[in-house]
Write a protein that holds these residues in place. Sequence first.
Motif, mmCIF file in Angstrom:
data_model
loop_
_atom_site.group_PDB
_atom_site.id
_atom_site.type_symbol
_atom_site.label_atom_id
_atom_site.label_comp_id
_atom_site.label_asym_id
_atom_site.label_seq_id
_atom_site.Cartn_x
_atom_site.Cartn_y
_atom_site.Cartn_z
ATOM 1 N N THR A 1 -9.812 106.747 1.885
ATOM 2 C CA THR A 1 -10.151 108.201 2.878
ATOM 3 C C THR A 1 -10.019 108.911 4.156
ATOM 4 N N LEU A 2 -8.756 109.146 4.317
ATOM 5 C CA LEU A 2 -8.153 109.436 5.874
ATOM 6 C C LEU A 2 -9.507 110.409 6.316
ATOM 7 N N ASN A 3 -9.295 110.891 7.185
ATOM 8 C CA ASN A 3 -9.573 111.483 7.857
ATOM 9 C C ASN A 3 -9.231 112.088 8.870
ATOM 10 N N SER A 4 -9.209 114.085 8.442
ATOM 11 C CA SER A 4 -8.286 114.915 8.084
ATOM 12 C C SER A 4 -8.432 115.239 10.229
ATOM 13 N N GLY B 1 -1.505 116.225 8.263
ATOM 14 C CA GLY B 1 -1.685 115.584 9.979
ATOM 15 C C GLY B 1 -0.806 114.392 10.539
ATOM 16 N N SER B 2 0.257 114.233 10.063
ATOM 17 C CA SER B 2 1.698 113.502 10.859
ATOM 18 C C SER B 2 2.345 113.607 11.830
ATOM 19 N N ILE B 3 2.737 113.360 12.534
ATOM 20 C CA ILE B 3 4.052 113.954 13.737
ATOM 21 C C ILE B 3 4.408 112.566 13.562
ATOM 22 N N ASN B 4 6.132 113.161 13.830
ATOM 23 C CA ASN B 4 7.199 112.174 13.490
ATOM 24 C C ASN B 4 7.926 111.534 14.819
ATOM 25 N N ILE B 5 6.609 110.810 14.650
ATOM 26 C CA ILE B 5 7.639 109.615 16.451
ATOM 27 C C ILE B 5 8.219 108.644 15.404
ATOM 28 N N GLN B 6 9.625 108.696 15.719
ATOM 29 C CA GLN B 6 11.248 107.832 14.636
ATOM 30 C C GLN B 6 10.610 105.937 15.771
ATOM 31 N N ASP B 7 10.898 105.358 14.958
ATOM 32 C CA ASP B 7 10.582 104.110 15.147
ATOM 33 C C ASP B 7 11.971 104.033 16.307
ATOM 34 N N VAL C 1 -7.865 108.299 18.912
ATOM 35 C CA VAL C 1 -7.614 107.502 17.859
ATOM 36 C C VAL C 1 -6.048 108.480 16.301
ATOM 37 N N PHE C 2 -5.967 107.190 16.055
ATOM 38 C CA PHE C 2 -4.988 107.822 15.243
ATOM 39 C C PHE C 2 -4.963 107.014 13.862
ATOM 40 N N TYR C 3 -3.640 107.189 13.413
ATOM 41 C CA TYR C 3 -3.036 106.316 11.771
ATOM 42 C C TYR C 3 -2.188 105.894 12.139
ATOM 43 N N LEU C 4 -1.103 104.558 11.778
ATOM 44 C CA LEU C 4 0.246 104.525 12.100
ATOM 45 C C LEU C 4 1.108 104.078 10.633
ATOM 46 N N VAL C 5 1.508 104.381 10.702
ATOM 47 C CA VAL C 5 2.576 103.991 9.076
ATOM 48 C C VAL C 5 3.866 104.374 9.467
#
Length: 445
Positions: free
Chosen positions: A264-267, A287-293, A310-314
């Motif tokens: 479960t992801l923390n919203s 909840g995604s922010i598109n900071i491109q590699d 704190v954040f998720y990284l995908v």
Amino acid sequence: MKIEQFEDKGLSHYSYAVLSECENKIVLIDPSRDITPYLSFAQTHGAAIIAVIETHPHADFVSGHLELQQVTGAVIYSSKLLGAEYAHQTFDDGDEIVFGKIKLKALNTPGHSPDSISIVLEHDGKDKAVFTGDTLFIGDCGRPDLREQAGNLTAKREELAKLMYHSLRDKLLTLDDVVGVYPAHGAGTLCGKALSEANRSTIGAEKAGNWSLQEISEAEFVRELLADQPFIPKYFAYDVALNKHGAIGLKTALADVPVKKPITLNSKLFIIDARPEADFKKGHLPGSINIQDGGKFETWLGSIIAPEEVFYLVAENEEKLKQLISKTAKIGYEAFIEAAFVVAGGDEQMAELHLAHFAAHPEQYTIVDIRNEAEIKTQPVFRNAIHIPLYELRECLANIPLSKPVVVHCAGGYRSAAGSSIIANALGTKTKVFDLGEAIKNFIS
């Protein structure tokens, strides 16, 4: 004697190894967090790393000085003004490190920070080079506005600008014209504003072409230095404190990052999605922010996300995810990754802008220009655009009206991918949000 320059293109950072070939000893200057290149250099030359010098507590990257000390037994040298919290030897005016035919001499050169030093390299009795840290760059000098609320010593920008004026003239300009200049940064850094693409120079060449070394009054210098400095990313003060303390080893830090998608992801947490913008727009997680590699991923991550947030990284695959975690660690943000995992898409999408309609009827849209102020002054694009630079966007979302669809643009498309995703997250279904992307080039004359 050999000087080896190491470059981190993403952070426009230069570090150095000074090798005494007669004694097989190395002194490192301003190393990056990943110490692998320095250990490889030492192994290749059959030499021992005996010392690491920090010209100041860096704001834009995490240094590997403490890990180098732990792994190699090297002594860390820094100014007594830095207030280092790790075992070290002070290195200030009059102090020297002698190995082989090399003598490294400390110069206190405050201006970028109160605790900045430069290091003069003397070989066979003659000054050959000076390692200037963030004091003197190629074509510019260091900015003086990063230590008003950070570090062991703080100082107002005006005070530091005056100190810079005298450090340049009373310390560095006294060196011979043939002395090589080796700075800690090149073009693209946020530690200065007008750096050359060159990676080294000489005192004579800088006398001739560097604005900061010309015959101008202190008042003129201060006024010019303070004008139009780039923005200060959120992470800079955090990194000053981290470098003053000393960061834990990189392998240990990376091993602590959870690399698995939670059930479960923390919203309440943002997801930093580093995939290409085309893939992001087709489908991403809420909840995604598109900071491109890319070349400036680290800088924009630390400008949009605050320290301790704190954040998720995908990413799109395991190899890319590994690289991104390492980039995150360059600025000390690996500790704030809740989890890192691979994604192939998501239920959220971003609509594609009808370019012809927008071009014909721009007044029917709220246009948000997320470029920096200096860019807007130099090249205005849309007359009625709302100007909110990307690094301030999250704090200024209330300034965006909801009466029309929103179109976000920057100078080339990289930042607008991040900016449009931030606004879309905040506004939800209240109004449509579009990314103008690379199509901005059609509107720039």
